[in-house]
Design an enzyme around this catalytic site. Structure first.
Site, PDB file in Angstrom:
ATOM      1  N   HIS A   1       0.853  -1.194   0.000  1.00 39.83           N
ATOM      2  CA  HIS A   1       0.000   0.000   0.000  1.00 39.83           C
ATOM      3  C   HIS A   1       0.886   1.241   0.000  1.00 39.83           C
ATOM      4  O   HIS A   1       2.109   1.151   0.140  1.00 39.83           O
ATOM      5  CB  HIS A   1      -0.949  -0.003   1.194  1.00 39.83           C
TER       6      HIS A   1
ATOM      7  N   HIS B   1       1.747   3.856   1.954  1.00 36.52           N
ATOM      8  CA  HIS B   1       2.225   4.621   3.099  1.00 36.52           C
ATOM      9  C   HIS B   1       3.742   4.682   2.962  1.00 36.52           C
ATOM     10  O   HIS B   1       4.377   3.704   2.562  1.00 36.52           O
ATOM     11  CB  HIS B   1       1.831   3.962   4.423  1.00 36.52           C
TER      12      HIS B   1
ATOM     13  N   ASP C   1       6.271   4.520   4.846  1.00 36.88           N
ATOM     14  CA  ASP C   1       7.190   3.548   5.465  1.00 36.88           C
ATOM     15  C   ASP C   1       7.356   2.298   4.585  1.00 36.88           C
ATOM     16  O   ASP C   1       8.316   1.539   4.755  1.00 36.88           O
ATOM     17  CB  ASP C   1       6.778   3.171   6.902  1.00 36.88           C
ATOM     18  N   HIS C   2       6.458   2.126   3.599  1.00 36.50           N
ATOM     19  CA  HIS C   2       6.528   0.967   2.693  1.00 36.50           C
ATOM     20  C   HIS C   2       7.082   1.318   1.312  1.00 36.50           C
ATOM     21  O   HIS C   2       7.409   0.424   0.538  1.00 36.50           O
ATOM     22  CB  HIS C   2       5.137   0.347   2.541  1.00 36.50           C
TER      23      HIS C   2
ATOM     24  N   HIS D   1      -6.945  -1.695   6.332  1.00 40.31           N
ATOM     25  CA  HIS D   1      -5.999  -0.685   6.815  1.00 40.31           C
ATOM     26  C   HIS D   1      -6.584   0.705   6.566  1.00 40.31           C
ATOM     27  O   HIS D   1      -6.020   1.499   5.812  1.00 40.31           O
ATOM     28  CB  HIS D   1      -4.668  -0.882   6.078  1.00 40.31           C
TER      29      HIS D   1
ATOM     30  N   ASP E   1      -0.004  -3.941   6.054  1.00 40.77           N
ATOM     31  CA  ASP E   1      -0.562  -3.286   7.237  1.00 40.77           C
ATOM     32  C   ASP E   1      -2.050  -3.605   7.308  1.00 40.77           C
ATOM     33  O   ASP E   1      -2.785  -3.370   6.345  1.00 40.77           O
ATOM     34  CB  ASP E   1      -0.389  -1.769   7.153  1.00 40.77           C
TER      35      ASP E   1
ATOM     36  N   HIS F   1       7.331  -5.236  11.085  1.00 33.21           N
ATOM     37  CA  HIS F   1       6.673  -3.929  11.051  1.00 33.21           C
ATOM     38  C   HIS F   1       6.336  -3.561  12.498  1.00 33.21           C
ATOM     39  O   HIS F   1       5.194  -3.237  12.840  1.00 33.21           O
ATOM     40  CB  HIS F   1       5.411  -3.995  10.176  1.00 33.21           C
TER      41      HIS F   1
HETATM   42 ZN   LIG Z   1       3.270   0.697   7.735  1.00 33.79          ZN
HETATM   43 ZN   LIG Z   2       0.243   1.684   6.450  1.00 31.45          ZN
END
Ligand SMILES: [Zn+2]
Ligand SMILES: [Zn+2]
Length: 287
Positions: A63, A65, A67-68, A152, A175, A244
């Protein structure tokens, strides 16, 4: 055939962790490398794990976000010199727009290395494809990849991925809040790699979160380690890997494991960067 899972980065959330790189995993089948997510530090961690950019077959994004996805662009920018063939990059919209804008932002460097330094053009190495539905989304002679839509909110779509290989199956949760579609996807898998958030430790994040998101809001789109254990038990997997981790630097491994153990009797691995889990006849893990 040999298959192994490498945890490249195990931190959850955008704030850089002291101990962990941003979230990313590599499934390595023989020499072929399949990345799942591309958090901050993924290119460096690939080199530390001894993985070659020239062996990279595909990148799967759960997805959008940061952090990914933070190092999706830098993965190609920094790994460019090692690339040898087009790489499939597969994820939800707006993947195409993200990649187009990233190429625009780095146009100066990309053009100069191509035109002056003589590198092959970079754009043809990135072969993006957007996905919106659950189902089989990728297949080659080593892996078949199936998705499930996970929960999520407010991010939609947000995916989990299942990789079936001749040596066994690995599922990556992405997530998600506790989710029946995920336990269905993970049914009978060898390894379930599940995100986890430890609510009692969230106070440790309060000085660095940069926002006003409450614990209740976080728990509505993520999973506690005991619920990750319950999903692993429901799905009947052999090994649960917690990753994570939020917060990434608290609490200790023993707390993460004890929480998941309340619900799951199988093998539990608390994720660490560069840990390797073997599948197939030599199944096990290395430090
Ligand atoms: Zn995340
Ligand atoms: Zn996320």
């Amino acid at each position: 055939m040999s298959t192994r899972l490498v945890l490249l980065g195990t931190a959850g959330g955008p704030m850089p962790s002291v101990q962990r790189a941003g979230i990313a995993q590599a499934l390595v089948v023989d020499d072929a490398v399949y990345l799942i997510d591309a958090g901050n530090g993924v290119a460096r961690r690939m080199r530390q794990a001894g993985l070659s950019f020239g062996d990279l077959k595909a990148v799967f994004l759960t997805h959008h976000h940061s952090d990914h996805t933070a190092d999706l662009g830098t993965l190609f920018l920094l790994g460019w010199g090692g690339l040898s063939a087009p790489v499939d990059v597969i994820g939800p919209p707006p993947l195409g727009s993200l990649i187009d804008h990233w190429f625009s932002a780095y146009d100066y460097d990309i053009r100069s290395r191509h035109e002056i330094d003589g590198r092959p053009a970079l754009r043809p190495f990135v072969r993006e494809r957007e996905i919106v539905d659950a189902g089989v989304i990728y297949e080659d002679d080593r892996v078949r990849v199936t998705t499930a839509l996970v929960q999520h909110p407010p991010v939609r779509p947000s995916f989990a991925f299942r990789f079936d290989t001749a040596d066994g199956s690995v599922v990556i949760s992405g997530d998600t809040a506790r989710c029946a579609a995920l336990s269905e996807l993970a049914r009978g898998a060898d390894i379930l790699v599940h995100e986890a958030i430890h609510a009692p430790s969230l106070a440790a994040l309060s000085d660095v979160s940069g926002g006003t998101i409450s614990t209740e809001e976080l728990m509505s789109c993520h999973t506690s380690p005991d619920d990750a254990g319950a999903i692993a038990a429901e799905a009947g997997v052999r090994t649960l890997v917690l990753t994570h981790l939020v917060p990434p630097d608290h609490p200790g491994d023993e707390v993460w494991e004890a929480e998941a153990r309340k619900e799951f009797g199988g093998r539990i691995v608390v994720g660490r960067d560069l840990a390797v889990l073997d599948l197939g006849p030599v199944a096990g893990s290395r430090p």
